[in-house]
Structures are given as structure tokens and as C-alpha cells.
Design a protein around this motif. Structure first.
Motif, PDB file in Angstrom:
ATOM      1  N   HIS A  50      -3.941  -3.264  10.292  1.00 45.75           N
ATOM      2  CA  HIS A  50      -4.464  -2.282  11.243  1.00 45.75           C
ATOM      3  C   HIS A  50      -5.887  -1.891  10.836  1.00 45.75           C
ATOM      4  O   HIS A  50      -6.209  -1.801   9.651  1.00 45.75           O
ATOM      5  CB  HIS A  50      -3.585  -1.028  11.276  1.00 45.75           C
ATOM      6  CG  HIS A  50      -2.157  -1.326  11.644  1.00 45.75           C
ATOM      7  ND1 HIS A  50      -1.756  -1.645  12.919  1.00 45.75           N
ATOM      8  CD2 HIS A  50      -1.036  -1.370  10.875  1.00 45.75           C
ATOM      9  CE1 HIS A  50      -0.458  -1.867  12.935  1.00 45.75           C
ATOM     10  NE2 HIS A  50       0.016  -1.703  11.707  1.00 45.75           N
ATOM     11  N   ARG A  51      -6.707  -1.638  11.845  1.00 47.83           N
ATOM     12  CA  ARG A  51      -8.102  -1.276  11.600  1.00 47.83           C
ATOM     13  C   ARG A  51      -8.297   0.201  11.912  1.00 47.83           C
ATOM     14  O   ARG A  51      -8.046   0.635  13.051  1.00 47.83           O
ATOM     15  CB  ARG A  51      -9.034  -2.128  12.463  1.00 47.83           C
ATOM     16  CG  ARG A  51     -10.513  -1.860  12.220  1.00 47.83           C
ATOM     17  CD  ARG A  51     -11.375  -2.802  13.033  1.00 47.83           C
ATOM     18  NE  ARG A  51     -11.164  -4.188  12.634  1.00 47.83           N
ATOM     19  CZ  ARG A  51     -11.788  -5.219  13.194  1.00 47.83           C
ATOM     20  NH1 ARG A  51     -12.643  -5.013  14.177  1.00 47.83           N
ATOM     21  NH2 ARG A  51     -11.541  -6.446  12.773  1.00 47.83           N
ATOM     22  N   VAL A  52      -8.734   0.952  10.926  1.00 46.22           N
ATOM     23  CA  VAL A  52      -8.981   2.386  11.080  1.00 46.22           C
ATOM     24  C   VAL A  52     -10.335   2.705  10.459  1.00 46.22           C
ATOM     25  O   VAL A  52     -10.985   1.852   9.847  1.00 46.22           O
ATOM     26  CB  VAL A  52      -7.854   3.229  10.422  1.00 46.22           C
ATOM     27  CG1 VAL A  52      -6.522   2.995  11.109  1.00 46.22           C
ATOM     28  CG2 VAL A  52      -7.753   2.913   8.929  1.00 46.22           C
ATOM     29  N   GLY A  53     -10.779   3.952  10.617  1.00 48.52           N
ATOM     30  CA  GLY A  53     -12.012   4.401   9.993  1.00 48.52           C
ATOM     31  C   GLY A  53     -11.890   4.471   8.488  1.00 48.52           C
ATOM     32  O   GLY A  53     -10.788   4.522   7.926  1.00 48.52           O
ATOM     33  N   TRP A  54     -13.057   4.489   7.816  1.00 49.48           N
ATOM     34  CA  TRP A  54     -12.998   4.411   6.357  1.00 49.48           C
ATOM     35  C   TRP A  54     -12.424   5.668   5.729  1.00 49.48           C
ATOM     36  O   TRP A  54     -11.777   5.609   4.674  1.00 49.48           O
ATOM     37  CB  TRP A  54     -14.380   4.107   5.791  1.00 49.48           C
ATOM     38  CG  TRP A  54     -15.399   5.213   5.910  1.00 49.48           C
ATOM     39  CD1 TRP A  54     -16.274   5.415   6.909  1.00 49.48           C
ATOM     40  CD2 TRP A  54     -15.624   6.270   4.963  1.00 49.48           C
ATOM     41  NE1 TRP A  54     -17.050   6.518   6.676  1.00 49.48           N
ATOM     42  CE2 TRP A  54     -16.676   7.070   5.474  1.00 49.48           C
ATOM     43  CE3 TRP A  54     -15.070   6.620   3.746  1.00 49.48           C
ATOM     44  CZ2 TRP A  54     -17.152   8.193   4.812  1.00 49.48           C
ATOM     45  CZ3 TRP A  54     -15.546   7.738   3.081  1.00 49.48           C
ATOM     46  CH2 TRP A  54     -16.573   8.505   3.612  1.00 49.48           C
ATOM     47  N   SER A  72     -11.853   0.399   4.775  1.00 50.92           N
ATOM     48  CA  SER A  72     -11.270  -0.113   6.020  1.00 50.92           C
ATOM     49  C   SER A  72     -10.880  -1.573   5.887  1.00 50.92           C
ATOM     50  O   SER A  72      -9.836  -1.995   6.401  1.00 50.92           O
ATOM     51  CB  SER A  72     -12.265   0.068   7.173  1.00 50.92           C
ATOM     52  OG  SER A  72     -12.628   1.417   7.340  1.00 50.92           O
ATOM     53  N   VAL A  73     -11.708  -2.358   5.182  1.00 49.49           N
ATOM     54  CA  VAL A  73     -11.409  -3.779   5.020  1.00 49.49           C
ATOM     55  C   VAL A  73     -10.175  -3.973   4.147  1.00 49.49           C
ATOM     56  O   VAL A  73      -9.319  -4.825   4.436  1.00 49.49           O
ATOM     57  CB  VAL A  73     -12.630  -4.505   4.431  1.00 49.49           C
ATOM     58  CG1 VAL A  73     -12.322  -5.983   4.223  1.00 49.49           C
ATOM     59  CG2 VAL A  73     -13.838  -4.349   5.345  1.00 49.49           C
ATOM     60  N   ILE A  74     -10.039  -3.191   3.092  1.00 53.66           N
ATOM     61  CA  ILE A  74      -8.859  -3.309   2.225  1.00 53.66           C
ATOM     62  C   ILE A  74      -7.601  -2.912   2.987  1.00 53.66           C
ATOM     63  O   ILE A  74      -6.567  -3.597   2.926  1.00 53.66           O
ATOM     64  CB  ILE A  74      -9.034  -2.441   0.965  1.00 53.66           C
ATOM     65  CG1 ILE A  74     -10.200  -2.950   0.116  1.00 53.66           C
ATOM     66  CG2 ILE A  74      -7.753  -2.436   0.130  1.00 53.66           C
ATOM     67  CD1 ILE A  74     -10.538  -2.057  -1.065  1.00 53.66           C
ATOM     68  N   TYR A  75      -7.677  -1.813   3.729  1.00 51.96           N
ATOM     69  CA  TYR A  75      -6.498  -1.363   4.467  1.00 51.96           C
ATOM     70  C   TYR A  75      -6.117  -2.357   5.563  1.00 51.96           C
ATOM     71  O   TYR A  75      -4.925  -2.594   5.810  1.00 51.96           O
ATOM     72  CB  TYR A  75      -6.768   0.018   5.078  1.00 51.96           C
ATOM     73  CG  TYR A  75      -5.577   0.607   5.799  1.00 51.96           C
ATOM     74  CD1 TYR A  75      -4.501   1.122   5.081  1.00 51.96           C
ATOM     75  CD2 TYR A  75      -5.520   0.628   7.181  1.00 51.96           C
ATOM     76  CE1 TYR A  75      -3.402   1.647   5.730  1.00 51.96           C
ATOM     77  CE2 TYR A  75      -4.432   1.161   7.849  1.00 51.96           C
ATOM     78  CZ  TYR A  75      -3.375   1.673   7.115  1.00 51.96           C
ATOM     79  OH  TYR A  75      -2.281   2.181   7.770  1.00 51.96           O
ATOM     80  N   GLU A  76      -7.113  -2.956   6.200  1.00 52.84           N
ATOM     81  CA  GLU A  76      -6.812  -3.950   7.229  1.00 52.84           C
ATOM     82  C   GLU A  76      -6.192  -5.204   6.626  1.00 52.84           C
ATOM     83  O   GLU A  76      -5.299  -5.824   7.220  1.00 52.84           O
ATOM     84  CB  GLU A  76      -8.088  -4.320   7.980  1.00 52.84           C
ATOM     85  CG  GLU A  76      -7.863  -5.282   9.135  1.00 52.84           C
ATOM     86  CD  GLU A  76      -9.139  -5.611   9.861  1.00 52.84           C
ATOM     87  OE1 GLU A  76      -9.092  -6.414  10.813  1.00 52.84           O
ATOM     88  OE2 GLU A  76     -10.200  -5.069   9.487  1.00 52.84           O
ATOM     89  N   GLY A  77      -6.644  -5.594   5.431  1.00 55.41           N
ATOM     90  CA  GLY A  77      -6.057  -6.756   4.788  1.00 55.41           C
ATOM     91  C   GLY A  77      -4.631  -6.529   4.321  1.00 55.41           C
ATOM     92  O   GLY A  77      -3.838  -7.474   4.270  1.00 55.41           O
ATOM     93  N   LEU A  78      -4.276  -5.287   4.010  1.00 52.44           N
ATOM     94  CA  LEU A  78      -2.915  -4.993   3.547  1.00 52.44           C
ATOM     95  C   LEU A  78      -1.955  -4.700   4.685  1.00 52.44           C
ATOM     96  O   LEU A  78      -0.803  -5.126   4.659  1.00 52.44           O
ATOM     97  CB  LEU A  78      -2.949  -3.799   2.581  1.00 52.44           C
ATOM     98  CG  LEU A  78      -3.694  -4.012   1.256  1.00 52.44           C
ATOM     99  CD1 LEU A  78      -3.724  -2.726   0.456  1.00 52.44           C
ATOM    100  CD2 LEU A  78      -3.041  -5.123   0.446  1.00 52.44           C
TER     101      LEU A  78
END
Length: 752
Positions: free
Chosen positions: A464-468, A455-461
Motif C-alpha cells: 500500500h502507498r501512503v504518505g511518509w 513510504s517506499v519501505i512501507y509499500e515494499g512490505l
């Protein structure tokens, strides 16, 4: 009659009543239309329109606004700062009449003699009333003997006024005690009934904010608010002067009613903002509004002078109306809005005010671990290797994924070196020498679980914040399937994972997924892992080690020369340490672990001890120079290298030390475990034989609970009673070594 009484006793159902009413026939009523006379039409001429317009204008005109006026011989103008009475029944001292401040020792007014003000308590003193007396006013900050004694922990009280005399409090003292208010006049007007009113913008003192008074707040500091209120001019006492930091630094002989205001306080969200930044933004808005081409389309050719005057008055009148959500002053709320209490609370940033920092204070701030240098010294070789690795991965046309593993003991500059390289690469990206990239930094210690890293990697790219689980699916599509990438996903991505060993799970699936993405074709992912575990690769499975690759960079411990260079680079331009003191701290730490953070902490603690010694000595002055020597560094090193529980035992109260000495005395008799009742009897005998007062069971029980909370004692679970079992959590030798050299209880050694 019978039917009516029956219907009253048994009321019918509403539906049945409705059916019975609709079934019966009723005679129709005739509607008689009354003819009302119509009003006669009348033509309205142009003269009537002008008369109607003037009558409406005169009816709406209720106030007369002023920029300046003289009220009861007292000059007031827009933008003036004044004292305001807190209650209507408060007696003001008259307009323009200032209370003459009295000396805090002799309680006589200053008169023609020179008085000096303490920078801590703001009390005034005659130069001759001081002990020892002063011949002239010293330069810089000055603190009276009473405040100096209180800082040393002494019970110092100010002299009381003679019998029959009441000490006169100035308006400044009343304001800082919340007995008065300070406000800025925004507008002045006269009502129809002849009374004069004004619109106030309130100031508040630091105690009235949610953050409270901070150590860096000056005694004469106020905060401006956005809260307005209308009040009668009878509530004004006299002028005060609220200045900006530049004006306040030059106001040395401006009287007692001078205050500093640098920040604006928002009573809604409880945050602070610098007033200079707000004024700059307002100036930009005014420049945009003063565009002639834009404003020319809003001008009309038929507005009369009276209409323009009425528009200006209407605009000012709308500003002078009290805010419906905040009709009261900010001071009456104590800086709290109950429906938005403690939302987004922030503290004012600490920075250097008018006080000039000494070399010791500069050294303490420069040696903080939170202070990051632009480039860490003694790591140029490692930084060059990291730069070469990243540039070769980014500048490659295909941009194949790669992995780099960085290991080393704590405090060797691993993370700082990588972040310094990334700052240098960012400047090259801005110049256009290398292609742009995405950078994501993650610390494994900040993750609630290893799976949350997706989730942290996807939010940094993506932002957007989603479930893992959903983030893992998106990341697999991004790094594996090239057809599902967007235009923004074509840039290379650099993923920095600090504390990589925190991602190790039972099946090691998290590490496998992250290290498997760079092996995909055209993934454009570069992974840099940092760990304190030197043998992390050897403890991983073979399929993960193969994907981590063979590129490995090891950060070795610092030697004493490198530590000395690191400390000297932090203290560049600050002459506070002896050269031997820095060398001694470097050798002391290099002989243990070579941790640069601990070496900096030793020097910072030595600076704190020297600063405290300099300020606590009665002969110290602002011009005296204190140099940190070997003794200060040795005392700081002993504190840093000592175990935390030993420091806790040495710094605890007298009663706690007697409590622990009784525990050691019972353990010497062979009782490793005792109860509270036996311990209390031993404490009572120790106190009675050495002239100490026995505190009682309740106080002794609180001391035992406090030691149990600090984990120095192991207490039995359950209710606190006299038979509760107690036991030392640490070895008896540690407690004995901590108590045997106690200065406040030298007789304690014979019991341990």
C-alpha cells in the motif's frame, strides 16, 4: 375585450394565476365510455407453432456463409491473407495477376534471368547490372551499393527510368507506402441481394504505430491488429502471404508478396504482444471449453438440424458485425485512437531475427553495463561474508536486528555482489533449507527527498502507498510493538539501501530512525547499507554510529588481473578481441581508478569502432572476421577518458568551430568578454580570408545559442540581440587543444 387586452399587456404572476384558476368553479364534464369490440379468442395448435417458427427462421435468414468459394475465378478461403484496395476508385490489376518486378538499374522485367533483392531497400537487381557484377547469389544478407553509400553519408540516388517509361510499382511497394492495405479473411458470405462480402482483420506496417519503425524491424514486417471491418469482395486485389518467423526464415524463393508477422499490436493501448503467446492462451481456453462433462449439460434433445444451423449462422453473423467503436480500418487511423492516445505506449522488444549476429555484435551486447552476470567474478570472499551475515541473522531463533555497512569506490561490484547473494538465498528458500524472508531494495538517488524512504519501505512490505508521515507511524508500530503485528509481519525483513549517503540530512533523523529499528527487541529487521563514501561513518553523529555497529565490509579497487578476468568472463565463447587488447584496456583502467564499469565501456566502445569500420569498408563481406586490436582499444580509451566538453567541441560543425576560434582570437587580445557584434565581424573576416561563405547574422546567432545550450559559452540573459555579451565557459587551453588538430579546418590553427 378590454379585459383580454389588459391581460395580454400585463400577464399575471404564475402563482396568482394558479390561485385564481383554483378558486373559480367550472362545470364538470361527463366522460363517455365507448365500447370497443373485444377480439375473439382463437386456439393455437401445434402445427401453427411450427409454421410460425419456420416463417421467423426464413425471415431472419439473410446470409449464406462459406468456408471456401471461387469469386471471378479467384479462390478465397477463411484465413487467407489478401491485398485490399484503399479507395473504392482504385483500379485493381485483376485477380491473380501479379506485377512483374523490374530491375532498378535497367528497368527491364526479370524474365528468365536471376534477380537479387536488397535486404535494405527491397529493390531487385539483375546480377549483370550490378557493379561489379555477381556470378551467383551470395549467402546471408546482401545490401546494394546504393544503400551502402547512403549509410556512409554519401548523396546517392537511384537511376531514373528512360523518357516515356513509367516505373511499375509492385503491390508490396504500395503496401509499404500505405497505398494498399493487407488483411486476413475471417469469414465469407453472400448477402440476400447476391453480393459477396467478407470480414477483414487488418495488418499494419510499423510506420503506422505510435512507436514507429524501430532499427530492429525488418523491411517486410507487419503487425496484426484486433480491428475488424466488413467489405465487398470487389475490394480484394489478390493474395499475399503473411508468415510466422519460422516460416519466413525458410521462405527464400517465395516471391515478392511474402511478409513477416510476429507481434500483435493493440490500437487501444499501443502495446505489442507476441502472437505465439496469444495462440497458446487461446488453445488453453479451447481445451477448457471442450470439456465433455461440462458441455453435456448444455445439450438439448429437441433441437432440429435447421435450428442448429441457424444458431451457427447467428453466431457467425454476430462476429461479422462491425465494431461500433472502431468501424474503420486501423490503417486509416494511422495506429492512433485519439481518446486513448499514448497511454501505456510500449516498444517492441529488440531481439535477434533471422539475421545471424557476428562476433562483434555479440561482444557489444555482452559488454553492456545492463547485462548482469549470474555471479560477479573476483568477489567470492566478500560474497561469502555477506552470505554468512544474512544467514546468521535469519536463522537465529530470536532473529535480532543487525546492520552491515558496505563501502568502496564506484565500480567495484558492491551492489551486484549483494544482489547475487540474494538470488542464491532465494533459491535456498525455494528448496526449504532456510526460512522465508521479505526483501526490499531502495536506491537513495531515486528518492525525491530522504523522508520518502518511509513510504517506499512501507509499500515494499505491505503493498500500500501512503504518505511518509503515516508510513513512519506504521513502521514504528511494526518494528517496535510486537502486539500490533499481523501474521504476515512475522517473517524477517532484509532492507538493502544503496547510496546510503543520500539519506544524510541536517539533523540526521532519517538515518537514525532506520538504524534504530534493528535495535528494538524482536524487530526482525536486517539493514544493509551501501555507500561510495569511505568515511561516511566518521561523518555521522555518535548515536548513529553506535547503532550502525562495527560490522563493516570494504570493497577495494580492482587490479588489472581482476579486470582482465571480468572482461574475459563476459566474452566467454566470443572470439572478437586480441588478448593483448584486453590486457591493455585492463591496465589502462587499473592505473586510474580500477572501475570495472569503465573498463567494460572501453571494450564495448572499441567493439563499436571496429564494427563500424568493418561495415563501412567496401571490401567487407559477411564471412570476413574482424579482430579488435590495440589501436581500437586506444581510440576508445581516449574517448572515454576525455572530458565531455572536449568531445563536444571536436564533434561540432565547421561553423561552430569557426565561432569558437573567433572567441579564442578575441580572448588572446585581452578581451575575456565580448559581444555578438564584435564576434560576428571577426567570424566574417576569418571566413573571407579562407574562402568560406559567411552564413549571416541569423545563422550565426543560432550557432551561438546552440553553444550556449551546451554550456560551452556563457551568454547574457535576456533577448537575443547584437550587443549580447558572450564568454567562454572553459579555459582557452581546452578549446585550443580541441581545435588545433581539426581535419576539416586545418587552417584554423593560425587563429588560435
Amino acid at each position: 375585450m378590454a379585459e383580454t387586452s389588459k391581460s395580454k399587456q400585463n400577464p399575471p404572476h404564475p402563482i396568482a394565476a394558479f390561485i385564481s384558476q383554483t378558486s373559480t368553479t367550472r362545470p364538470k364534464r361527463k366522460l363517455q365510455h365507448k365500447q370497443t369490440p373485444r377480439p375473439q379468442k382463437r386456439r393455437i395448435f401445434t402445427t401453427d407453432i411450427k409454421n410460425l417458427k419456420n416463417s421467423n427462421y426464413n425471415a431472419k435468414k439473410k446470409r449464406v456463409y462459406y468456408k471456401k468459394l471461387v469469386y471471378n475465378g479467384f479462390k478465397l478461403a477463411e484465413g487467407d491473407d489478401v491485398y485490399v484496395k484503399r479507395n473504392e476508385d482504385m483500379s485493381s490489376d485483376g485477380y491473380g495477376e501479379e506485377e512483374e518486378e523490374e530491375c532498378r538499374v535497367c528497368f527491364k522485367p526479370g524474365g528468365n534471368s536471376i534477380m537479387i533483392e536488397c535486404d535494405d531497400c527491397l529493390n531487385g537487381f539483375h546480377l549483370n547490372c550490378l557493379k561489379p557484377p555477381l556470378k551467383k547469389v551470395p549467402e546471408g544478407d546482401w545490401i546494394c551499393n546504393y544503400c551502402h553509400g547512403r549509410k556512409l553519408g554519401k548523396l546517392v540516388e537511384f537511376p531514373e527510368p528512360p523518357n516515356g517509361k513509367k516505373r511499375v510499382r509492385t503491390a508490396r511497394e504500395k503496401l509499404l507506402c500505405s497505398d494498399l492495405w493487407a488483411a486476413r479473411i475471417e469469414s465469407l458470405w453472400r448477402e440476400v441481394d447476391g453480393t459477396y462480402w467478407c470480414r477483414f482483420r487488418w495488418y499494419i506496417i510499423p510506420e503506422e504505430t505510435t512507436a514507429g519503425r524501430q532499427p530492429h524491424n525488418l523491411r517486410r514486417e507487419l503487425y496484426r491488429t484486433r480491428d475488424f471491418a466488413d467489405a465487398d469482395m470487389e475490394s480484394i486485389i489478390r493474395h499475399c502471404y503473411v508468415m510466422s518467423p519460422k516460416e519466413f526464415s525458410k521462405a527464400s524463393n517465395e516471391g515478392d508478396d511474402v511478409f513477416l508477422c510476429e507481434y500483435e499490436y493493440d490500437i487501444h493501448y499501443h502495446n505489442f504482444r507476441r502472437i505465439s503467446e496469444i495462440d497458446n492462451n487461446e488453445d488453453d481456453v479451447e481445451e477448457a471449453e471442450n470439456d465433455e462433462d461440462w458441455n453435456s449439460c448444455n445439450e438439448s434433445d429437441y433441437d432440429t438440424e435447421e435450428e442448429i444451423e441457424y444458431k451457427d449462422e447467428k453466431k457467425i453473423g454476430s462476429l461479422s458485425k462491425p465494431s461500433p467503436s472502431h468501424p474503420l480500418a486501423a490503417n486509416s487511423r494511422k495506429g492512433q485512437i485519439y481518446r486513448l492516445e499514448k497511454i501505456g505506449a510500449k516498444k517492441i522488444p529488440a531481439h535477434g531475427r533471422c539475421h545471424k549476429q557476428t562476433d562483434l555484435e555479440k561482444a557489444k551486447s555482452a559488454l553492456l553495463l545492463a547485462t548482469f552476470p549470474k555471479s560477479p567474478p573476483c568477489r567470492n570472499k566478500e560474497m561469502d561474508e555477506i552470505t554468512t551475515f544474512i544467514k546468521s541473522a535469519i536463522c537465529d531463533e530470536q532473529c535480532l536486528g543487525r546492520c552491515l555497512f558496505i563501502c568502496g569506490v564506484p565500480g567495484t561490484g558492491k551492489t551486484m555482489s549483494v544482489l547475487s547473494v540474494m538470488r542464491n538465498l532465494k533459491s535456498e528458500v525455494d528448496k526449504g533449507s532456510i526460512r522465508p524472508y521479505c526483501f526490499v531494495k531502495i536506491n537513495g538517488l531515486k528518492l525525491a527527498s530522504p523522508d520518502n524512504i518511509y513510504s517506499v519501505i512501507y509499500e515494499g512490505l505491505s503493498g500500500h502507498r501512503v504518505g511518509w508521515k503515516k508510513a513512519l507511524r506504521f513502521l514504528n508500530e511494526r518494528f517496535s510493538d510486537e502486539s500490533k503485528r499481523g501474521e504476515e509481519d512475522t517473517k524477517p525483513c532484509i532492507l538493502l539501501i544503496d547510496e546510503l549517503d543520500q539519506l544524510v540530512t541536517g539533523n540526521q533523523s532519517v538515518l537514525y530512525n532506520i538504524l534504530d529499528w534493528p535495535t528494538k527487541p524482536n524487530s526482525k529487521l536486517i539493514v544493509i547499507g551501501i555507500s561510495n563514501n569511505m568515511n561516511l561513518q566518521e561523518n555521522l553523529r555518535a548515536r548513529i554510529c553506535s547503532r550502525m555497529g562495527i560490522q563493516r565490509l570494504c570493497f577495494h579497487e580492482y587490479n588489472y588481473q581482476q579486470l582482465e578476468e571480468i572482461i574475459s568472463s563476459r566474452l566467454k565463447g566470443i572470439h572478437a578481441f586480441e588478448k593483448l587488447a584486453i590486457e591493455f584496456a585492463s591496465r589502462k583502467e587499473a592505473a586510474v581508478t580500477g572501475d570495472a564499469r569503465r573498463a567494460l565501456e572501453i571494450c564495448r566502445r572499441a567493439a563499436e569502432l571496429a564494427d563500424f569500420r568493418a561495415k563501412s569498408s567496401p571490401l567487407s563481406s559477411s564471412d570476413s572476421v574482424v579482430i579488435i586490436g590495440l589501436a581500437d582499444v586506444e581510440a576508445a580509451a581516449n574517448e572515454v577518458f576525455e572530458a565531455p566538453h572536449i568531445q563536444m567541441i571536436r564533434s561540432c560543425s565547421k561553423l561552430s568551430k569557426i565561432f569558437l576560434a573567433a572567441m579564442v582570437h578575441l580572448e588572446k587580445t585581452g578581451m575575456c568578454e565580448t559581444n555578438f557584434e564584435k564576434l560576428a565581424m571577426v567570424v566574417s573576416s576569418i571566413c573571407s580570408s579562407n574562402g568560406e561563405t559567411f552564413p549571416g547574422y541569423d545563422t550565426l546567432l543560432k550557432v551561438g545559442c546552440k553553444l550556449g545550450e551546451c554550456r560551452i559559452l556563457l551568454c547574457e540573459d535576456g533577448s537575443k540581440h547584437r550587443l549580447q555579451k558572450l564568454q567562454l565557459n572553459y579555459s582557452r587551453s581546452d578549446v585550443v587543444n580541441s581545435l588545433k588538430n581539426s581535419k576539416d579546418l586545418p587552417w584554423l590553427a593560425k587563429y588560435i
